[in-house]
Design an enzyme around this catalytic site. Structure first.
Site, PDB file in Angstrom:
ATOM      1  CB  CYS A   1     -55.154 101.969  68.936  1.00 58.76           C
ATOM      2  SG  CYS A   1     -54.243 102.641  67.529  1.00 58.76           S
TER       3      CYS A   1
ATOM      4  CB  CYS B   1     -55.959 110.329  69.332  1.00 59.21           C
ATOM      5  SG  CYS B   1     -56.522 108.829  68.497  1.00 59.21           S
TER       6      CYS B   1
END
Length: 359
Positions: A97, A195
């Protein structure tokens, strides 16, 4: 300086944005919408997180926007996560990410809009050297240091990184500051898991997307000792949840030693067989030039593991790292961060490991 503050909805990014304002920068807050789902209960990319980020931006007094990066996140992070596990590797989605979303897609858009830097709540430090090189260093607080997941960043990215929390001694002080600033996220719990997996059950989540794939669990002698419904649900070093049908001959625990995706086989054995004396693979650098000449350094193979003294050098276009003492349970696909003191030299994507014969 015109700063784009990436606000996850947590306390760290909120305080980082507030500090950027205190420093006199022209700050705009943005929350990255990373999930394609309209609902969610946990993580750093749920609707609740967007609301928390918006409230923090309002309290700080900065403009705030929500930008949709769900398509890029799906392709670069989630799809990569699935394909890596399918290939018997163990990826780090936070690192991906940072590499592809926060400091690539977001940074490109920020620069195109005239911003000078992207500000985040990461605990790390960037210094400009006399020779014009931007150096990435550990945070002052080693307990909160996040340089491991930033080690993949290169000069073009580091030039535009702004980490206001890098010199903060502790997370407790950040929460205290948030409370004093009237930020409602001051007591919001930290997010530690992946997440985009709401249940935190990685194996079950992967099974829903990859499907059931029955296979054998064998020991290091090639004997069948159990079965599984998907090798992707296992990772090197795993001990719990193996459900073996026969005990080890020596009575000691067995650990996952390897995952063989072609044969869909999980290999288990004693902890000693998890020992690794050499790591190698593709690499990126933060500005350091690795050569065939070995350098003294330290290597960190997990986000929260201790660094180990090592040497590093180039061999056949790949980076080779030899720790001074063995490291254990290192999986292909993991990232290793290379350091000299507090400075991050680069990142190794582990493709191969070696165990030397015992003397």
């Amino acid at each position: 300086m015109k700063v784009l503050a990436a606000m996850s909805g947590g306390v760290d990014s909120a305080v980082a944005a507030a500090r950027a304002v205190d420093m006199g920068h022209d700050v705009v807050g943005v929350h990255l919408a990373l999930s394609r789902s309209a609902s969610g209960k946990r993580g750093c990319c749920t609707p609740r997180d967007a609301q928390d980020a918006a409230q923090a931006a309002q309290a700080i007094g900065i403009p705030f926007y929500v930008w949709d990066f769900s398509e890029e996140f799906q392709e670069k992070v989630i799809d990569n996560f699935i394909s890596e596990y399918s290939a018997g590797r163990t990826p780090n989605p936070c690192l991906r990410c940072n590499e592809h979303i926060k400091f690539s897609s977001l940074l490109r858009r920020a620069l195109a809009l005239g911003f000078d830097a992207v500000c985040t709540g990461h605990y790390a430090r960037v210094f400009l050297d006399e020779d014009g090189t931007y150096q990435l260093h550990r945070a002052s607080s080693w307990a909160k240091d996040q340089s491991y997941v930033l080690a993949v960043l290169q000069q073009a990215q580091l030039k535009h990184c702004y980490f206001p929390l890098g010199a903060t001694p502790s997370k407790k002080l950040v929460r205290q500051e948030a409370d004093e600033r009237g930020l409602k996220v001051s007591k919001k719990p930290d997010s530690h898991d992946v997440c985009f997996i709401p249940s935190s059950n990685t194996g079950a989540w992967l099974s829903q997307r990859i499907g059931r794939r029955d296979g054998d669990i064998i020991d290091d002698l090639g004997q069948r000792v159990g079965s599984h419904t998907g090798a992707f649900a296992y990772t090197v070093g795993q001990r719990k949840g193996l459900r073996l049908s026969s005990p080890a001959w020596d009575g000691k625990p067995r650990y996952v030693l390897d995952i063989e995706p072609i044969s869909n086989t999980v290999v288990v054995g004693p902890r000693e067989s998890l020992r690794v004396d050499e790591l190698s693979g593709a690499f990126t650098t933060t500005g350091w030039c690795f050569t065939s000449r070995p350098i003294e350094c330290s290597v960190q193979v997990r986000a929260h593991s201790d660094p180990v003294s090592a040497i590093a050098f180039i061999r056949d276009d790949v980076l080779v790292v030899r720790p001074d003492e063995p490291v254990f349970a290192v999986a292909k696909g993991q990232s290793a961060a290379i350091y000299r003191g507090t400075r991050v030299l680069g990142q190794l994507m582990i493709d191969n490991t070696k165990k030397y014969a015992s003397s």
